[in-house]
Design an enzyme around this catalytic site. Structure first.
Site, PDB file in Angstrom:
ATOM      1  N   HIS A 261      41.937  49.787  45.111  1.00  0.00           N
ATOM      2  CA  HIS A 261      41.321  50.949  44.462  1.00  0.00           C
ATOM      3  C   HIS A 261      42.210  51.397  43.318  1.00  0.00           C
ATOM      4  O   HIS A 261      43.435  51.321  43.423  1.00  0.00           O
ATOM      5  CB  HIS A 261      41.161  52.098  45.462  1.00  0.00           C
ATOM      6  CG  HIS A 261      40.177  53.122  45.021  1.00  0.00           C
ATOM      7  ND1 HIS A 261      40.516  54.141  44.165  1.00  0.00           N
ATOM      8  CD2 HIS A 261      38.854  53.262  45.287  1.00  0.00           C
ATOM      9  CE1 HIS A 261      39.437  54.873  43.935  1.00  0.00           C
ATOM     10  NE2 HIS A 261      38.419  54.362  44.591  1.00  0.00           N
ATOM     11  N   ASP A 315      33.905  50.831  50.471  1.00  0.00           N
ATOM     12  CA  ASP A 315      32.878  49.800  50.618  1.00  0.00           C
ATOM     13  C   ASP A 315      33.168  48.803  51.738  1.00  0.00           C
ATOM     14  O   ASP A 315      32.333  47.938  52.009  1.00  0.00           O
ATOM     15  CB  ASP A 315      32.713  49.030  49.285  1.00  0.00           C
ATOM     16  CG  ASP A 315      32.046  49.873  48.213  1.00  0.00           C
ATOM     17  OD1 ASP A 315      31.170  50.684  48.571  1.00  0.00           O
ATOM     18  OD2 ASP A 315      32.394  49.745  47.033  1.00  0.00           O
TER      19      ASP A 315
HETATM   20  C1  SDX Z   1      34.338  51.836  44.538  1.00  0.00           C
HETATM   21  O1  SDX Z   1      36.809  54.499  41.246  1.00  0.00           O
HETATM   22  C2  SDX Z   1      36.262  54.927  42.299  1.00  0.00           C
HETATM   23  O2  SDX Z   1      36.508  56.003  42.748  1.00  0.00           O
HETATM   24  C3  SDX Z   1      35.261  53.978  42.926  1.00  0.00           C
HETATM   25  C4  SDX Z   1      34.715  54.330  44.324  1.00  0.00           C
HETATM   26  C5  SDX Z   1      33.819  55.547  44.285  1.00  0.00           C
HETATM   27  O3  SDX Z   1      33.665  56.209  45.315  1.00  0.00           O
HETATM   28  O4  SDX Z   1      33.196  55.798  43.245  1.00  0.00           O
HETATM   29  O5  SDX Z   1      35.773  54.568  45.226  1.00  0.00           O
HETATM   30  C6  SDX Z   1      33.818  53.202  44.871  1.00  0.00           C
HETATM   31  O6  SDX Z   1      33.979  51.314  43.515  1.00  0.00           O
HETATM   32  C7  SDX Z   1      35.320  51.167  45.463  1.00  0.00           C
HETATM   33  C8  SDX Z   1      35.853  49.830  44.938  1.00  0.00           C
HETATM   34  C9  SDX Z   1      34.904  48.695  45.282  1.00  0.00           C
HETATM   35  N1  SDX Z   1      35.336  47.418  44.696  1.00  0.00           N
HETATM   36  C10 SDX Z   1      35.846  46.406  45.419  1.00  0.00           C
HETATM   37  O7  SDX Z   1      36.030  46.495  46.615  1.00  0.00           O
HETATM   38  C11 SDX Z   1      36.135  45.150  44.638  1.00  0.00           C
HETATM   39  C12 SDX Z   1      37.503  44.636  44.981  1.00  0.00           C
HETATM   40  N2  SDX Z   1      38.487  45.549  44.433  1.00  0.00           N
HETATM   41  C13 SDX Z   1      39.077  45.284  43.201  1.00  0.00           C
HETATM   42  O8  SDX Z   1      38.431  44.474  42.297  1.00  0.00           O
HETATM   43  C14 SDX Z   1      39.937  46.390  42.579  1.00  0.00           C
HETATM   44  O9  SDX Z   1      40.840  46.819  43.536  1.00  0.00           O
HETATM   45  C15 SDX Z   1      39.223  47.599  41.930  1.00  0.00           C
HETATM   46  C16 SDX Z   1      38.129  47.185  40.955  1.00  0.00           C
HETATM   47  C17 SDX Z   1      38.617  48.494  42.990  1.00  0.00           C
HETATM   48  C18 SDX Z   1      40.284  48.409  41.150  1.00  0.00           C
HETATM   49  O10 SDX Z   1      40.709  47.664  40.055  1.00  0.00           O
HETATM   50  P1  SDX Z   1      41.988  48.006  39.172  1.00  0.00           P
HETATM   51  O11 SDX Z   1      42.478  49.362  39.432  1.00  0.00           O
HETATM   52  O12 SDX Z   1      41.655  47.651  37.775  1.00  0.00           O
HETATM   53  O13 SDX Z   1      43.090  47.031  39.761  1.00  0.00           O
HETATM   54  P2  SDX Z   1      43.414  45.567  39.251  1.00  0.00           P
HETATM   55  O14 SDX Z   1      42.214  44.729  39.383  1.00  0.00           O
HETATM   56  O15 SDX Z   1      44.045  45.660  37.904  1.00  0.00           O
HETATM   57  O16 SDX Z   1      44.485  45.097  40.319  1.00  0.00           O
HETATM   58  C19 SDX Z   1      45.841  45.585  40.314  1.00  0.00           C
HETATM   59  C20 SDX Z   1      46.646  44.633  41.156  1.00  0.00           C
HETATM   60  C21 SDX Z   1      46.489  43.186  40.710  1.00  0.00           C
HETATM   61  O17 SDX Z   1      47.647  42.496  41.098  1.00  0.00           O
HETATM   62  P3  SDX Z   1      48.735  42.078  39.954  1.00  0.00           P
HETATM   63  O18 SDX Z   1      48.006  41.231  38.950  1.00  0.00           O
HETATM   64  O19 SDX Z   1      49.230  43.375  39.363  1.00  0.00           O
HETATM   65  O20 SDX Z   1      49.793  41.325  40.711  1.00  0.00           O
HETATM   66  O21 SDX Z   1      46.194  44.671  42.518  1.00  0.00           O
HETATM   67  C22 SDX Z   1      45.605  43.405  42.866  1.00  0.00           C
HETATM   68  C23 SDX Z   1      45.330  42.676  41.536  1.00  0.00           C
HETATM   69  O22 SDX Z   1      45.323  41.308  41.696  1.00  0.00           O
HETATM   70  N3  SDX Z   1      44.310  43.687  43.548  1.00  0.00           N
HETATM   71  C24 SDX Z   1      43.757  42.916  44.456  1.00  0.00           C
HETATM   72  C25 SDX Z   1      42.557  43.567  44.830  1.00  0.00           C
HETATM   73  N4  SDX Z   1      42.444  44.708  44.132  1.00  0.00           N
HETATM   74  C26 SDX Z   1      43.522  44.771  43.342  1.00  0.00           C
HETATM   75  N5  SDX Z   1      44.104  41.743  44.972  1.00  0.00           N
HETATM   76  C27 SDX Z   1      43.275  41.207  45.889  1.00  0.00           C
HETATM   77  N6  SDX Z   1      42.111  41.792  46.302  1.00  0.00           N
HETATM   78  C28 SDX Z   1      41.749  42.972  45.774  1.00  0.00           C
HETATM   79  N7  SDX Z   1      40.587  43.544  46.155  1.00  0.00           N
END
Ligand code: SDX
Length: 378
Positions: A261, A315
């Site tokens: 998140h 989720d």
């Molecule tokens: C919702 O924003 C809100 O409030 C949203 C929400 C709401 O109520 O409205 O809470 C609802 O949208 C929940 C999120 C649902 N999405 C997912 O479950 C999809 C999987 N999650 C990710 O794609 C991600 O965590 C996000 C999209 C939720 C957040 O993305 P960010 O903040 O842009 O983070 P990032 O992708 O830049 O990741 C930062 C780091 C990375 O590692 P490094 O490259 O720095 O080493 O964290 C890692 C990422 O690889 N990472 C994950 C991960 N999420 C982040 N690694 C593996 N699996 C994941 N799910």
């Protein structure tokens, strides 16, 4: 004029000032209008929570009764909307159907009077009332059935489950579904709310505001993740496969659905409550084979990615609750939209109070004064 450094995804950049909700991502705190989400989940209900979010304070008894009454009496869809839906392909995604239907409402209520409280109230009531009916109607129509009419004697959540399944739900199912709606209703400046605010800032109508937000919620990085979680659990298939699956995702830099998140660096407080709701349903209706896999996933992700603050988000467990309630997988995100309509409307109203059109800047990375090459010379 560049006033601050560029941050991809606007991370950490305030987009507005708001008193609607608050998230502390380090401590796992979520409050709506200052009230902790745990308290609302235990003592409130979705309609009261929607009132709180949109009008700023908990309603008195007569205010709540009036709001419920208005919503109950605006649940029906115009037959032209139902006729329009008949033309939708049955294989289309319900989020696309919902986006089209929300936008179509604007055709019927085109008088735009954003400074008239009566107009604002009517739009709020219509959208909260009709969106669940649209979701349920699409579900029945794509199976070739007529949609069932809403029942005025049923509460908001019980009526939605009734319209969806054509059976009156038992009180536990209706209650748990209602708590789910309360939990998903609002979450500061998430992507779909930001989309709603940008659309609102142009002073367009509220149906366009909600339609644009529905489109944004649909993506798998946002609300669409709840559906993806179930596909992932299906693909994993057994507890033994969890660790290799997660190791593979990490190696290939693939996102694990339902985890991570932008704001929370601990377990999302809504995920904790949803997990508890899933367990309550298992006691009454029997276990779900995916639950064991989900719990193992949470443990393995904690072990391998906990240092990065990757924990279950809202989720992750919601789909396990919806499955037990008999909701089809591709309706999970529309259900999220039913609930989040309250938050979008709260931000729409707040945006109108002190509106200025959103118009950020960019850092230009292209060339200048480039030559125009005639097509035959390219
Ligand atoms: C919702 O924003 C809100 O409030 C949203 C929400 C709401 O109520 O409205 O809470 C609802 O949208 C929940 C999120 C649902 N999405 C997912 O479950 C999809 C999987 N999650 C990710 O794609 C991600 O965590 C996000 C999209 C939720 C957040 O993305 P960010 O903040 O842009 O983070 P990032 O992708 O830049 O990741 C930062 C780091 C990375 O590692 P490094 O490259 O720095 O080493 O964290 C890692 C990422 O690889 N990472 C994950 C991960 N999420 C982040 N690694 C593996 N699996 C994941 N799910």
């Amino acid at each position: 004029m560049t006033v601050c450094e560029y941050r991809a995804g606007l991370e950490g950049i305030p987009a507005t000032q708001s008193s609607i909700s608050f998230v502390d991502g380090q401590r796992g705190i979520l409050e709506y209008r200052g009230i902790p989400i745990e308290k609302l989940a235990e003592y409130s209900n979705f309609i009261e929570t929607a009132y709180l979010l949109i009008w700023g304070e908990l309603p008195k008894k007569d205010e709540l009764e009036l709001f419920e009454h208005e919503i109950t009496h605006h649940r029906r869809l115009k037959y032209r909307i139902r006729d329009m839906m008949k033309c939708f392909p049955e294989g289309g995604h319900p989020m696309d159907a919902l986006q089209a239907c929300a936008a179509a409402l604007g055709l019927f209520y085109s008088r735009r009077a954003l400074d008239d409280p009566t107009y604002i109230r009517a739009a709020v009531v219509r959208l909260l009332a009709k969106i669940p009916t649209m979701v349920a109607a699409f579900q029945l129509m794509r199976k070739g059935n007529d949609p069932v009419q809403p029942r005025d004697d049923l509460g908001y959540s019980a009526n939605f489950l009734y319209m969806l399944t054509e059976e009156e739900p038992d009180p536990l199912a209706a209650h748990i579904f209602d708590v789910c709606l309360t939990l998903h209703a609002e979450h500061t400046i998430n992507a779909s709310t930001f989309s709603a605010m940008v659309t609102a800032s142009t002073l367009t109508d509220p149906y366009a505001v909600v339609a644009s937000a529905v489109g944004t919620l649909a993506g798998p990085l946002h609300g669409g993740a709840n559906e993806e979680v179930i596909f992932m659990l299906e693909e994993i298939g057994s507890v033994e496969n969890v660790r290799p699956y997660i190791e593979h995702c990490i190696e290939k830099k693939q996102k694990i659905m339902g985890f991570g998140h932008r704001v929370y660096k601990v377990k999302d407080p809504r995920a904790t409550i949803l997990q508890d709701l899933a367990q309550q349903l298992f006691v009454k209706y029997g276990e779900d084979k995916f639950y064991e896999i989900a719990v193992e996933m949470e443990q393995v992700v904690h072990e391998l990615l906990g240092h990065k603050g990757i924990y279950p988000n809202v989720d992750f467990y919601s789909g396990l609750v919806y499955r037990k309630l008999g909701i089809p997988t591709d309706l999970f995100t529309p259900v999220f939209a039913i609930s989040r309509t309250a938050g979008w409307l709260a931000h729409w109203k707040e945006q109108l109070n002190e509106n200025r059109i959103f118009r950020p800047t960019q850092i230009y990375t292209g060339t200048h004064a480039a030559a125009y090459i005639p097509i035959q010379d390219r």
